[in-house]
Design a protein around this motif. Structure first.
Motif, PDB file in Angstrom:
ATOM      1  N   ASP A  61     -86.705 -79.284 -28.808  1.00  0.00           N
ATOM      2  CA  ASP A  61     -87.639 -78.769 -29.814  1.00  0.00           C
ATOM      3  C   ASP A  61     -87.397 -77.271 -30.003  1.00  0.00           C
ATOM      4  OD1 ASP A  61     -89.873 -80.905 -30.558  1.00  0.00           O
ATOM      5  OD2 ASP A  61     -89.394 -81.160 -28.434  1.00  0.00           O
ATOM      6  N   ASN A  96     -93.317 -77.904 -25.661  1.00  0.00           N
ATOM      7  CA  ASN A  96     -94.056 -76.655 -25.861  1.00  0.00           C
ATOM      8  C   ASN A  96     -93.071 -75.490 -25.945  1.00  0.00           C
ATOM      9  OD1 ASN A  96     -95.807 -74.511 -25.925  1.00  0.00           O
ATOM     10  ND2 ASN A  96     -96.839 -74.990 -23.994  1.00  0.00           N
ATOM     11  N   THR A  97     -92.826 -75.020 -27.148  1.00  0.00           N
ATOM     12  CA  THR A  97     -91.875 -73.908 -27.343  1.00  0.00           C
ATOM     13  C   THR A  97     -92.546 -72.548 -27.192  1.00  0.00           C
ATOM     14  OG1 THR A  97     -92.264 -73.912 -29.738  1.00  0.00           O
ATOM     15  CG2 THR A  97     -90.482 -75.303 -28.911  1.00  0.00           C
ATOM     16  N   ALA A  98     -93.881 -72.521 -27.174  1.00  0.00           N
ATOM     17  CA  ALA A  98     -94.605 -71.244 -27.136  1.00  0.00           C
ATOM     18  C   ALA A  98     -94.468 -70.542 -25.793  1.00  0.00           C
ATOM     19  CB  ALA A  98     -96.077 -71.469 -27.452  1.00  0.00           C
ATOM     20  N   THR A  99     -94.244 -71.298 -24.724  1.00  0.00           N
ATOM     21  CA  THR A  99     -94.162 -70.698 -23.388  1.00  0.00           C
ATOM     22  C   THR A  99     -92.753 -70.244 -23.035  1.00  0.00           C
ATOM     23  OG1 THR A  99     -93.825 -72.889 -22.402  1.00  0.00           O
ATOM     24  CG2 THR A  99     -96.095 -72.087 -22.569  1.00  0.00           C
ATOM     25  N   ASN A 138     -90.217 -75.771 -37.752  1.00  0.00           N
ATOM     26  CA  ASN A 138     -89.781 -76.329 -36.470  1.00  0.00           C
ATOM     27  C   ASN A 138     -88.571 -77.242 -36.667  1.00  0.00           C
ATOM     28  OD1 ASN A 138     -91.883 -75.030 -35.186  1.00  0.00           O
ATOM     29  ND2 ASN A 138     -93.232 -76.816 -35.201  1.00  0.00           N
ATOM     30  N   SER A 169     -87.589 -75.820 -26.278  1.00  0.00           N
ATOM     31  CA  SER A 169     -88.015 -76.657 -25.162  1.00  0.00           C
ATOM     32  C   SER A 169     -87.062 -77.842 -25.057  1.00  0.00           C
ATOM     33  CB  SER A 169     -89.446 -77.154 -25.380  1.00  0.00           C
ATOM     34  OG  SER A 169     -89.810 -78.100 -24.391  1.00  0.00           O
TER      35      SER A 169
END
Length: 220
Positions: free
Chosen positions: A103, A71-74, A169, A80
């Motif tokens: 990621d 999860n790269t959004a957090t 990505n 990540s």
């Protein structure tokens, strides 16, 4: 005769010193030493207690989940890292190796960091990464743009980074030459230590206004 004995002893000591200097993770003296936290175990190797070999199963050498994107959004920097080290895969104990999945969101960054106990070998699976490392003094930068299938090595202990310069990505896998390579993220360590480093020290070191340093410390 005494000279011969003295020479052999000297050679043996030098060989021993060389062996100790080059062995970051101790070499195993048995087939495996599956790590456990049970202090009642009779064997203690490389900071971990060894599981009774008669109780070891295939699952001790198995890990599942690296097919799942991180999860790269957090993450503020858009990356990540899922590191599979001895804490997640007990069978790695004494084997001197670990693995990570990285990621990256578009323009995501794995910021400058070091692994104090391991060399890193990175292979790009998808996307395009700008990578690099900086040597010890005089701080020369070695940098390269990597595409799918490309490999790059980051020597042990040196500051390095990976940056997704693509609009899609990116995914990479990294092998590390330690069961527990360690991680020091430079910005976090310098500006986010607990307790914090005196701002006057950082202002002097980075040639910044003290207010700028205090602002940066609040970000970590």
């Amino acid at each position: 005769m005494k000279k011969v004995v003295s020479y052999l002893v000297t050679v043996a000591l030098l060989a021993l010193a060389s062996s100790l200097a080059s062995a970051y993770d101790p070499s195993p003296l048995q087939d495996f030493c599956v790590a456990i936290n049970n202090t009642n175990s009779a064997v203690f190797v490389n900071g971990k207690f060894c599981k009774d070999p008669t109780l070891v199963t295939a699952n001790d050498f198995f890990f599942s989940g690296l097919n799942i994107p991180g999860n790269t959004a957090t993450n503020k920097v858009g990356s990540s890292v899922n590191l599979v080290n001895v804490d997640k895969l007990p069978g790695l104990n004494t084997l001197g190796i670990s693995l990570a999945r990285l990621d990256f969101a578009p323009y995501g960054l794995n910021p400058p960091h070091t692994h104090p106990r391991g060399t890193e070998l990175l292979v790009v699976i998808e996307g395009t990464l700008l990578v690099g490392f900086v040597t010890s003094n005089p701080n020369k930068l070695f940098t390269k743009v990597l595409n799918k299938g490309d490999i790059f090595v980051f020597p042990i202990g040196l500051i390095h980074f990976q940056f997704n310069i693509g609009q899609t990505n990116a995914v990479a896998f990294a092998g590390l030459s330690s069961q527990n390579p360690g991680l020091i993220t430079i910005a976090n360590a310098v500006f986010g230590s607990n307790p914090p480093i005196n701002p006057d020290v950082l202002a002097k070191a980075f040639q910044l206004d003290k207010n700028v340093v205090e602002y940066l410390q609040k970000q970590f």
